[in-house]
Enzyme design. Structure first.
Site, PDB file in Angstrom:
ATOM      1  N   HIS A 217       0.854  -1.193   0.000  1.00  0.00           N
ATOM      2  CA  HIS A 217       0.000   0.000   0.000  1.00  0.00           C
ATOM      3  C   HIS A 217       0.886   1.238   0.000  1.00  0.00           C
ATOM      4  O   HIS A 217       1.920   1.276   0.686  1.00  0.00           O
ATOM      5  CB  HIS A 217      -0.883  -0.047   1.250  1.00  0.00           C
ATOM      6  CG  HIS A 217      -1.863   1.074   1.379  1.00  0.00           C
ATOM      7  ND1 HIS A 217      -1.494   2.327   1.806  1.00  0.00           N
ATOM      8  CD2 HIS A 217      -3.205   1.118   1.166  1.00  0.00           C
ATOM      9  CE1 HIS A 217      -2.573   3.100   1.841  1.00  0.00           C
ATOM     10  NE2 HIS A 217      -3.623   2.394   1.453  1.00  0.00           N
ATOM     11  N   ARG A 259      -2.768   1.183  -4.476  1.00  0.00           N
ATOM     12  CA  ARG A 259      -2.512  -0.251  -4.535  1.00  0.00           C
ATOM     13  C   ARG A 259      -2.707  -0.734  -5.970  1.00  0.00           C
ATOM     14  O   ARG A 259      -3.319  -0.038  -6.782  1.00  0.00           O
ATOM     15  CB  ARG A 259      -3.462  -1.023  -3.605  1.00  0.00           C
ATOM     16  CG  ARG A 259      -3.243  -0.776  -2.126  1.00  0.00           C
ATOM     17  CD  ARG A 259      -4.276  -1.529  -1.297  1.00  0.00           C
ATOM     18  NE  ARG A 259      -5.589  -0.903  -1.364  1.00  0.00           N
ATOM     19  CZ  ARG A 259      -6.733  -1.510  -1.054  1.00  0.00           C
ATOM     20  NH1 ARG A 259      -6.714  -2.796  -0.716  1.00  0.00           N
ATOM     21  NH2 ARG A 259      -7.872  -0.872  -1.115  1.00  0.00           N
ATOM     22  N   LYS A 262      -6.176  -0.428  -8.262  1.00  0.00           N
ATOM     23  CA  LYS A 262      -7.079   0.505  -7.608  1.00  0.00           C
ATOM     24  C   LYS A 262      -7.138   1.805  -8.413  1.00  0.00           C
ATOM     25  O   LYS A 262      -6.330   2.052  -9.304  1.00  0.00           O
ATOM     26  CB  LYS A 262      -6.630   0.772  -6.173  1.00  0.00           C
ATOM     27  CG  LYS A 262      -6.711  -0.449  -5.267  1.00  0.00           C
ATOM     28  CD  LYS A 262      -8.138  -0.945  -5.097  1.00  0.00           C
ATOM     29  CE  LYS A 262      -8.213  -2.140  -4.181  1.00  0.00           C
ATOM     30  NZ  LYS A 262      -9.605  -2.601  -3.998  1.00  0.00           N
ATOM     31  N   ASP A 265      -5.940   8.436  -7.026  1.00  0.00           N
ATOM     32  CA  ASP A 265      -6.412   9.236  -5.885  1.00  0.00           C
ATOM     33  C   ASP A 265      -5.381  10.333  -5.641  1.00  0.00           C
ATOM     34  O   ASP A 265      -4.182  10.057  -5.529  1.00  0.00           O
ATOM     35  CB  ASP A 265      -6.560   8.350  -4.646  1.00  0.00           C
ATOM     36  CG  ASP A 265      -7.164   9.077  -3.449  1.00  0.00           C
ATOM     37  OD1 ASP A 265      -7.052  10.313  -3.370  1.00  0.00           O
ATOM     38  OD2 ASP A 265      -7.750   8.397  -2.580  1.00  0.00           O
ATOM     39  N   CYS A 267      -4.490  12.023  -3.098  1.00  0.00           N
ATOM     40  CA  CYS A 267      -3.653  12.008  -1.885  1.00  0.00           C
ATOM     41  C   CYS A 267      -2.362  11.241  -2.097  1.00  0.00           C
ATOM     42  O   CYS A 267      -1.347  11.514  -1.448  1.00  0.00           O
ATOM     43  CB  CYS A 267      -4.426  11.447  -0.702  1.00  0.00           C
ATOM     44  SG  CYS A 267      -4.729   9.661  -0.753  1.00  0.00           S
ATOM     45  N   TYR A 268      -2.377  10.279  -3.051  1.00  0.00           N
ATOM     46  CA  TYR A 268      -1.155   9.508  -3.311  1.00  0.00           C
ATOM     47  C   TYR A 268      -0.116  10.319  -4.085  1.00  0.00           C
ATOM     48  O   TYR A 268       0.995   9.832  -4.309  1.00  0.00           O
ATOM     49  CB  TYR A 268      -1.496   8.202  -4.022  1.00  0.00           C
ATOM     50  CG  TYR A 268      -2.257   7.261  -3.119  1.00  0.00           C
ATOM     51  CD1 TYR A 268      -1.635   6.676  -2.020  1.00  0.00           C
ATOM     52  CD2 TYR A 268      -3.601   7.020  -3.323  1.00  0.00           C
ATOM     53  CE1 TYR A 268      -2.331   5.850  -1.162  1.00  0.00           C
ATOM     54  CE2 TYR A 268      -4.315   6.197  -2.464  1.00  0.00           C
ATOM     55  CZ  TYR A 268      -3.679   5.616  -1.389  1.00  0.00           C
ATOM     56  OH  TYR A 268      -4.373   4.803  -0.524  1.00  0.00           O
ATOM     57  N   ASP A 383      -9.921  14.142  -4.198  1.00  0.00           N
ATOM     58  CA  ASP A 383      -9.416  12.834  -4.598  1.00  0.00           C
ATOM     59  C   ASP A 383      -9.342  12.726  -6.126  1.00  0.00           C
ATOM     60  O   ASP A 383      -8.282  12.513  -6.714  1.00  0.00           O
ATOM     61  CB  ASP A 383     -10.364  11.786  -3.997  1.00  0.00           C
ATOM     62  CG  ASP A 383     -10.236  10.378  -4.550  1.00  0.00           C
ATOM     63  OD1 ASP A 383      -9.507  10.160  -5.521  1.00  0.00           O
ATOM     64  OD2 ASP A 383     -10.894   9.482  -4.005  1.00  0.00           O
ATOM     65  N   ASP A 390     -11.770  18.320   0.307  1.00  0.00           N
ATOM     66  CA  ASP A 390     -11.668  18.142   1.757  1.00  0.00           C
ATOM     67  C   ASP A 390     -10.259  18.534   2.189  1.00  0.00           C
ATOM     68  O   ASP A 390      -9.352  18.699   1.367  1.00  0.00           O
ATOM     69  CB  ASP A 390     -12.014  16.711   2.179  1.00  0.00           C
ATOM     70  CG  ASP A 390     -11.107  15.666   1.568  1.00  0.00           C
ATOM     71  OD1 ASP A 390      -9.919  15.609   1.943  1.00  0.00           O
ATOM     72  OD2 ASP A 390     -11.562  14.900   0.689  1.00  0.00           O
ATOM     73  N   HIS A 393      -7.301  15.792   1.446  1.00  0.00           N
ATOM     74  CA  HIS A 393      -6.772  15.760   0.082  1.00  0.00           C
ATOM     75  C   HIS A 393      -6.104  17.070  -0.296  1.00  0.00           C
ATOM     76  O   HIS A 393      -5.150  17.087  -1.088  1.00  0.00           O
ATOM     77  CB  HIS A 393      -7.888  15.401  -0.903  1.00  0.00           C
ATOM     78  CG  HIS A 393      -8.236  13.947  -0.887  1.00  0.00           C
ATOM     79  ND1 HIS A 393      -9.235  13.433  -0.091  1.00  0.00           N
ATOM     80  CD2 HIS A 393      -7.695  12.891  -1.552  1.00  0.00           C
ATOM     81  CE1 HIS A 393      -9.296  12.122  -0.264  1.00  0.00           C
ATOM     82  NE2 HIS A 393      -8.376  11.759  -1.143  1.00  0.00           N
TER      83      HIS A 393
END
Length: 453
Positions: A217, A259, A262, A265, A267-268, A383, A390, A393
Site C-alpha cells: 500500500h 494499490r 485501484k 487518488d 492524496c497519493y 481525490d 476536503d 486531500h
C-alpha cells in the site's frame, strides 16, 4: 454495452474514471492559451480562504471526525504553510491552547480533550505545533511524558501499538519514530527491532503492507521507507523491488493509485510521490549510500550530476544531531549509529550534493492531474473528478505538488527552473522535509529548538 456489463466492478470503475479525466484533458487542450493558463493556475487565495475557514469552525457533518481534530489542524496548517501563508496570532494561540488540551496527562496527544492518546494524533499534533513554530508552540510539547508514552506503545515484536491495547502496524512505527526523531528523543529502546518489523511487511510485490501478510500500500510503503531511513536500516529493504512497485503505481491519468488495480487518488501524489523524494537520495549500489537533501530541495529539469562520497558528508546531518545522538537530551540514551556504515545525512543547511538519477516518475503529468483534476477553482483539492474537496486531500495534493516541482535536483541552493513547474511560476510551493512532511523552514526551526533544549 454488453461487453461493458461483462467487466468486473473494478474494470468498470477504472474506465469511468479514465473517461472523466480524459474529458477534462480534452476540454483543456481545446481551450485558447489564456484559458489554459487560468486552468493551470494554483488558486492560492481561494485555497487559503477555504483552509482558514476550516480552522475557525466546521459544520455538524464533521462530528464524525471528532477523534481526529489534531489531524484537521495539521492538514490545514501544513497546507497554509505550503502556500507560504500564516494564520493570525489569535488563531495561532487558540490552536496551541486546543492542542495542549489534547495532550494526555501521561504523554501523547488524543483526538480531542479528554480522549485516549493515540500515536496518529500525536504525530498530527506535533507536526501542527512544529508548523506553527515559535517558543510557545514548541515548548508546549511535554517531551519527557511523550517519550514515556512512546515507550508504553512499544511492542515486543519491535513494532508499536497505535494506542493502549490498539493495533500494531507500520503506521504506528512511522508516527512513533518520526515524532521521536523530530523531538530529539529517539534512542535505542525505541529503535530496537523496528527494522525487523518493517522488513516483515515488505511484500512479494516490493511495496510495504500495514502488517505482515497484507497487501502492499502506498501510505504504508512511505511510512515503512521513511522509518527505515530514520533508524538507519534502509539498506535492509529490497529497494529495487520497492522502486519497481511504486513506479508502476502512476497511471494513465498522471496521478497515482495506492494499490495494484485501484483507482487514482490525489492524496497519493504525496504518499507515492514522497517515496520518490526519498528514493532519489539513496544511491542503490551494493550498500545503500545516502545523498543529502539541499537547502531548496530541488532545481530545474536539467541532467543531474553524480554525488561523490565526500558530497554526502554534512556538518549537522539529521541523524547525526537531531535523532541519533549529536545532541544528548535528558530523555534516555540517544540512538548511537557511529558503528554503522550508512548514517543518512539529510541536513538542509550545509550539504551541497547532487542527485545522481533522473526522476523515476512523470512529474509534469502528476502536476497536470493535481491542477486540472484535483483542484477546485473555488478552493480546496479533492481525490478525483466527481469527489468533493476536503482538508485531507488538500494537504496531500499540495504536498505532492511541492515534491513534483522539485523532482529534478541539480544545484540544491537554487530554486526549480520554470519548466519544472507546470503552469505559472507563481504555482511554486514551499519545499518540504519529505521524511516528516513539514515545510522545510519550520523543520529547521524545530531542529534548532530541540537540539538546544
Amino acid at each position: 454495452m454488453e461487453s461493458f456489463r461483462s467487466l468486473t466492478v473494478t474494470q468498470r470503475d477504472q474506465i469511468l474514471v479514465e473517461q472523466q479525466v480524459f474529458d477534462i484533458f480534452k476540454t483543456f487542450y481545446n481551450l485558447p492559451p489564456s484559458s489554459q493558463s487560468f486552468m493551470l493556475e494554483l488558486q492560492r487565495e481561494n485555497h487559503v480562504e477555504y483552509l482558514t475557514k476550516g480552522l475557525t469552525g466546521l459544520g455538524p457533518s464533521f462530528c464524525v471526525l471528532d477523534a481526529n481534530r489534531p489531524w484537521i489542524c495539521y492538514w490545514i496548517l501544513h497546507s497554509i504553510a505550503l502556500l507560504d501563508e500564516f494564520v493570525d496570532p489569535e488563531l495561532e494561540n487558540n490552536t496551541i491552547d486546543f492542542l495542549s488540551r489534547c495532550q494526555g496527562p501521561n504523554g501523547g496527544y488524543a483526538g480531542g480533550p479528554g480522549q485516549m492518546p493515540h500515536l496518529a494524533t500525536t504525530y498530527a499534533a506535533v507536526n501542527s505545533l512544529v508548523t506553527l513554530g515559535g517558543d510557545k508552540a514548541l515548548s508546549s510539547i511535554n517531551r519527557e511524558k511523550l517519550y514515556m508514552f512512546l515507550r508504553q506503545m512499544k511492542d515486543a515484536s519491535g513494532g508499536f501499538r497505535m494506542h493502549d491495547g490498539g493495533e500494531i502496524d507500520v503506521r504506528a512505527c512511522y508516527t512513533a519514530i518520526s515524532v521521536a526523531s523530530l523531538l530529539n528523543i529517539l534512542d535505542d529502546e525505541l529503535v530496537q527491532n523496528v527494522g525487523n518489523y518493517i522488513l516483515s511487511c515488505q511484500t512479494y510485490e516490493g511495496g510495504i503492507s500495514g502488517e505482515p501478510g497484507s497487501e502492499a500500500h502506498g501510505g504504508y510503503t512511505f511510512c515503512g521507507l521513511a522509518t527505515m531511513i530514520l533508524i538507519n536500516e534502509v539498506d535492509r529493504l529490497d529497494l529495487s523491488s520497492l522502486t519497481d512497485w511504486v513506479v508502476f503505481r502512476q497511471g494513465v491519468e498522471g496521478g497515482f493509485q495506492g494499490r495494484t488495480n485501484k483507482l487514482v487518488d490525489g492524496c497519493y501524489s504525496f504518499w507515492q510521490g514522497g517515496i520518490f523524494a526519498l528514493l532519489k537520495r539513496l544511491n542503490s549500489t551494493k550498500e545503500v549510500k545516502p545523498i543529502p537533501l539541499g537547502d531548496g530541495e530541488g532545481s530545474g529539469e536539467e541532467s543531474p550530476q553524480t554525488t561523490t562520497s565526500s558530497d554526502a558528508a554534512g556538518e549537522e546531518g539529521l541523524n547525526g544531531d537531531l535523532s541519533l545522538g549529536g545532541s544528548h537530551s535528558e530523555i534516555g540514551d540517544q540512538h548511537n549509529t557511529s558503528s554503522q556504515d550508512n548514517v543518512i545525512d539529510i541536513d538542509h543547511n550545509h550539504s551541497k550534493g547532487h542527485a545522481n538519477v533522473e526522476p523515476l516518475f512523470n512529474s509534469l503529468a502528476l502536476q497536470q492531474y493535481i491542477l486540472l483534476c484535483s483542484q477546485e477553482l473555488n478552493g480546496g483539492l479533492r481525490d478525483k473528478p466527481g469527489k468533493s474537496r476536503d482538508h485531507y486531500h488538500t494537504c496531500y495534493c499540495l504536498s505532492g505538488l511541492s515534491v513534483c516541482q522539485r523532482s529534478w535536483l541539480e544545484d540544491e541552493d537554487s530554486p526549480p527552473l520554470p519548466r519544472a513547474v507546470l503552469g505559472p511560476y507563481s504555482n511554486l510551493l514551499e519545499p518540504i522535509h519529505p521524511l516528516y512532511n513539514v515545510v522545510l523552514d519550520r523543520y529547521r526551526e524545530a531542529y534548532e529548538f530541540f537540539t538546544k533544549s
